[in-house]
Design a protein around this motif. Structure first.
Motif, PDB file in Angstrom:
ATOM      1  N   THR A  91       0.546  -0.913  -0.069  1.00 59.00           N
ATOM      2  CA  THR A  91       0.389  -0.057   0.189  1.00 59.00           C
ATOM      3  C   THR A  91       1.594   1.311  -0.117  1.00 59.00           C
ATOM      4  O   THR A  91       0.583   2.433  -0.700  1.00 59.00           O
ATOM      5  N   VAL A  92       2.093   0.968   0.909  1.00 61.36           N
ATOM      6  CA  VAL A  92       3.065   2.378   0.883  1.00 61.36           C
ATOM      7  C   VAL A  92       3.300   2.746  -0.389  1.00 61.36           C
ATOM      8  O   VAL A  92       3.753   3.488  -0.745  1.00 61.36           O
ATOM      9  N   ARG A  96       5.945   2.522  13.496  1.00 57.30           N
ATOM     10  CA  ARG A  96       4.882   3.300  12.080  1.00 57.30           C
ATOM     11  C   ARG A  96       6.515   3.764  11.776  1.00 57.30           C
ATOM     12  O   ARG A  96       6.864   4.216  10.827  1.00 57.30           O
ATOM     13  N   GLU A  97       7.615   4.863  12.559  1.00 61.44           N
ATOM     14  CA  GLU A  97       9.110   5.312  12.273  1.00 61.44           C
ATOM     15  C   GLU A  97       9.566   4.199  10.607  1.00 61.44           C
ATOM     16  O   GLU A  97      10.168   4.573  10.150  1.00 61.44           O
ATOM     17  N   GLU A  98      10.038   2.758  11.801  1.00 54.05           N
ATOM     18  CA  GLU A  98      10.924   1.847  11.612  1.00 54.05           C
ATOM     19  C   GLU A  98      10.553   1.499   9.734  1.00 54.05           C
ATOM     20  O   GLU A  98      10.424   1.200   9.001  1.00 54.05           O
ATOM     21  N   MET A  99       8.602   1.394   9.932  1.00 52.90           N
ATOM     22  CA  MET A  99       7.838   0.662   8.778  1.00 52.90           C
ATOM     23  C   MET A  99       8.076   1.693   8.015  1.00 52.90           C
ATOM     24  O   MET A  99       8.183   1.311   6.641  1.00 52.90           O
ATOM     25  N   LEU A 100       8.402   3.447   7.889  1.00 51.67           N
ATOM     26  CA  LEU A 100       7.545   3.962   6.945  1.00 51.67           C
ATOM     27  C   LEU A 100       9.329   4.981   6.189  1.00 51.67           C
ATOM     28  O   LEU A 100       9.030   5.920   5.191  1.00 51.67           O
ATOM     29  N   THR A 101      10.122   5.210   7.370  1.00 50.49           N
ATOM     30  CA  THR A 101      11.205   5.802   7.069  1.00 50.49           C
ATOM     31  C   THR A 101      11.820   5.551   5.875  1.00 50.49           C
ATOM     32  O   THR A 101      12.705   6.718   4.639  1.00 50.49           O
ATOM     33  N   PRO A 102      11.442   4.190   5.481  1.00 51.45           N
ATOM     34  CA  PRO A 102      12.694   3.665   4.894  1.00 51.45           C
ATOM     35  C   PRO A 102      11.969   3.679   2.826  1.00 51.45           C
ATOM     36  O   PRO A 102      12.647   3.275   2.371  1.00 51.45           O
ATOM     37  N   TYR A 103      10.899   4.151   3.246  1.00 54.66           N
ATOM     38  CA  TYR A 103       9.785   4.300   1.608  1.00 54.66           C
ATOM     39  C   TYR A 103       9.861   5.794   1.863  1.00 54.66           C
ATOM     40  O   TYR A 103       9.464   6.803   0.772  1.00 54.66           O
ATOM     41  N   GLY A 104      10.620   6.837   2.431  1.00 57.61           N
ATOM     42  CA  GLY A 104      10.948   7.638   2.342  1.00 57.61           C
ATOM     43  C   GLY A 104       9.551   8.624   2.847  1.00 57.61           C
ATOM     44  O   GLY A 104       9.918  10.400   2.520  1.00 57.61           O
ATOM     45  N   LEU A 105       9.038   8.263   3.719  1.00 57.20           N
ATOM     46  CA  LEU A 105       7.431   9.047   3.716  1.00 57.20           C
ATOM     47  C   LEU A 105       7.701   9.722   5.610  1.00 57.20           C
ATOM     48  O   LEU A 105       8.427   9.267   6.368  1.00 57.20           O
ATOM     49  N   THR A 106       7.196  10.686   5.242  1.00 62.85           N
ATOM     50  CA  THR A 106       7.785  11.469   6.732  1.00 62.85           C
ATOM     51  C   THR A 106       6.859  11.665   7.348  1.00 62.85           C
ATOM     52  O   THR A 106       5.080  11.800   7.177  1.00 62.85           O
ATOM     53  N   THR A 107       7.038  10.948   8.546  1.00 60.39           N
ATOM     54  CA  THR A 107       5.964  10.698   9.841  1.00 60.39           C
ATOM     55  C   THR A 107       5.199  11.820  10.240  1.00 60.39           C
ATOM     56  O   THR A 107       6.035  12.874  11.094  1.00 60.39           O
ATOM     57  N   LEU A 108       3.840  12.544  10.888  1.00 56.83           N
ATOM     58  CA  LEU A 108       2.958  13.490  11.496  1.00 56.83           C
ATOM     59  C   LEU A 108       2.530  12.462  12.590  1.00 56.83           C
ATOM     60  O   LEU A 108       1.189  12.170  12.682  1.00 56.83           O
TER      61      LEU A 108
END
Length: 236
Positions: A88-89, A114-126
């Motif tokens: 999905t990401v 959440r950060e470990e899952m998404l940061t590798p995809y270049g997503l900034t978590t808010l």
């Protein structure tokens, strides 16, 4: 004019999600134009607390932001869930999304996951609500005119009489002292049906209330019991 970062919001359908989304929209720094919710495909309900998919879709329509649904099997393993989320990401990144929002308040391990899952995809978590006082947050939620009903309770923390009750200061005053005002430790979950992010309130009726027992991985000898309250859209 500088282009706002393309942002999707992880929508749970409850009060914390509603308030966090309100924060992001009010700040005006992000282009929040997509909601993402995980739904159990077997039951056709929101995975976390059992809100029917049709109610979720009506809620998103009332907010006015397109909804993406991540379908998971009845009892997904963590590996299965992570794989579905990665797919999905990857799709969202291909559509230009660079930021993603959450309604978490103080659970460090969840934020880290959440950060470990998404940061590798270049997503900034808010995390607009992060580390804010939960007593003040729930007062702000109510003060802004948001409305929500309790649709799931951990029966070891709250009894079934709270199911289907609308959040109010009077109701919060009845909570045991060890229950977080926002239920951040999983004491309860809500369905938000009105407030400043909604074009109109969602008409609904309270349905069946049930208690279900689940295995407790951390304490196999003591099962966990949760209460659920069904929500039905009013027709016509």
């Amino acid at each position: 004019m500088e282009q706002k970062p393309k942002t999707y919001f992880n929508w749970s359908s409850g009060k914390d999600s509603a308030l966090a989304l309100h924060y992001l929209l009010e700040q005006g720094h992000y282009e929040v134009d997509r909601l993402l919710t995980t739904v159990n495909a077997h039951y056709n309900r929101v995975s976390m607390h059992g809100l029917p998919r049709k109610v979720l879709e009506a809620q998103a329509a009332a907010v006015g932001i397109p909804l993406d649904i991540l379908e998971v099997p009845e009892k997904p393993s963590m590996e299965q869930y992570n794989e579905l989320m990665r797919n999905t990401v990857t799709q969202l990144r291909s559509e230009g999304y660079t930021h993603t929002g959450f309604g978490d308040i103080f659970l460090e391990d969840l934020k880290q996951y959440r950060e470990e899952m998404l940061t590798p995809y270049g997503l900034t978590t808010l995390f607009p609500l992060w580390k804010k006082d939960t007593t003040q947050l729930i007062k702000e939620f109510l003060g802004l005119g948001f409305r929500a009903v309790i649709i799931c309770i951990n029966n070891s923390k709250l009894d079934a009489s709270f199911l289907g009750q609308e959040l109010s200061q009077e109701l919060l005053n009845k909570f045991p002292s060890d229950v977080d005002p926002c239920g951040e430790n999983g004491e309860y979950h809500t369905f938000c049906f009105d407030g400043p992010i909604f074009k109109a309130p969602i008409p609904f009726n309270i349905g069946e209330k049930v208690l279900k027992t689940y295995d407790n991985p951390s304490d196999p000898e003591n099962a966990i019991q949760f209460g659920f309250c069904d929500i039905h859209l009013k027709l016509g």
